[in-house]
Design an enzyme around this catalytic site. Sequence first.
Site, PDB file in Angstrom:
ATOM      1  CG  ASP A  94      30.477  11.300   3.604  1.00 48.24           C
ATOM      2  OD1 ASP A  94      30.687  10.332   4.354  1.00 48.24           O
ATOM      3  OD2 ASP A  94      29.724  11.242   2.612  1.00 48.24           O
ATOM      4  CG  ASP A 267      24.516  15.439   4.377  1.00 49.81           C
ATOM      5  OD1 ASP A 267      25.017  15.545   3.243  1.00 49.81           O
ATOM      6  OD2 ASP A 267      24.286  14.325   4.915  1.00 49.81           O
ATOM      7  CB  CYS A 305      11.440  34.545   2.885  1.00 46.17           C
ATOM      8  SG  CYS A 305      12.997  33.621   2.710  1.00 46.17           S
ATOM      9  CB  CYS A 307      16.542  34.265   1.644  1.00 46.11           C
ATOM     10  SG  CYS A 307      15.463  34.436   0.207  1.00 46.11           S
ATOM     11  CB  CYS A 310      12.518  36.771  -0.255  1.00 43.04           C
ATOM     12  SG  CYS A 310      12.011  35.066  -0.613  1.00 43.04           S
ATOM     13  CG  HIS A 335      14.437  31.053  -1.247  1.00 39.93           C
ATOM     14  ND1 HIS A 335      13.574  31.805  -0.485  1.00 39.93           N
ATOM     15  CD2 HIS A 335      13.758  29.911  -1.571  1.00 39.93           C
ATOM     16  CE1 HIS A 335      12.421  31.167  -0.355  1.00 39.93           C
ATOM     17  NE2 HIS A 335      12.505  30.016  -1.002  1.00 39.93           N
TER      18      HIS A 335
END
Length: 375
Positions: A94, A267, A305, A307, A310, A335
């Site tokens: 950015d 984003d 999930c 991640c 989890c 997560h």
Amino acid sequence: MSSFSFDLLRTSPLSDARLGVFHTPHGLVRTPGFMPVGTQGTVKGLTIDQVASTGADMILGNTYHLRLRPGHETVARLGGLHAMSGWDGPILTDSGGFQVFSLGSLNQVTEQAATFRSHIDGAIVVLTPEHSIEIQEALGSDVAMVLDHVIALPAPQAEVEDALARSIRWAARCRAASTRSDQALFAIVQGGLDAQLRRQCATELAAMPFEGYAVGGLSVGETPEEMYATAAITTPHLPVDKPRYLMGVGTPRDLIENVARGIDLFDCVMPTRNGRNGLAFTDEGPLKLRNATHREDQRPLMQDCECLACRHSRGYLRHLFNAKEMLGPTLLSHHNLTYYGRLMSEVRTALEQGRFEEYAAGKLRGWGYEPIPLG
């Protein structure tokens, strides 16, 4: 030949949703896609390997913050942002334009530049369009954003028109200052919530040779419905063969609704910021892990999930936050980014199979929303 191209693979007949691939020197970016925010060269609380495991193709850094710490010259001497951070995929930086808005009490905007007082030590920083490009070229990102003038909404019409006109002039100055053939330059459409101004800005910028186009100046005080309407009237005036990026947005609902309105890239700090504060995104809506109802809950945040969070129970995650253990924010950040990455993957699959609108309606209703008509 340009190092960048965008392949539009499929469009939905029932909405403006698009499936595509953005080609960069550091690899492909599948669209629609979400970019985790690594403002200062790091996605807060996560290693680069953990970020990659969420399914992200591209991450984001920030010109203003990296110019202050460690300094863009230092980043360049460390081999550029890719080498310094260890991320070998595409990076977007950015321009610092959002800081014109977010550090409003510390800056002054003139036609020549935005002049800041550093939020770190109060030192004066002068950010011109040319200096923004100089910094981003030193950082070595794949995509550099033009410097634009962001204002809060709602705002008086005269202020919106002034910021729009300045953003167009600054975009031209950024284009003239750009020297790296291996760095794409994205323009940013401004115009507040005014449909005519958005069309004007999009049309003028589309006439310039940019590799991509962003819809900026949203998620700055307007309602979600106003955001969606603004995206819907902007995207038809942007080139079909270039990626479209909605800056700083947003919730899972925002992503679904704006994909339907022709946006390719997103984003937002929301997944990691909320993760650090004990909130997890799920298909049933957000879960606040500090709530007592999770104290002895043996279930994971979500079944199936993959991640890191989890692998543990909700009760254990709640304990980590209440005990102020640093592992808690790391696990929930992982997560949430995994959830966003999977959401975008499912969106791409639904588009490929011609069932995006059905998929989107199901997701939105699971979160407690009805889809907003596109008209």
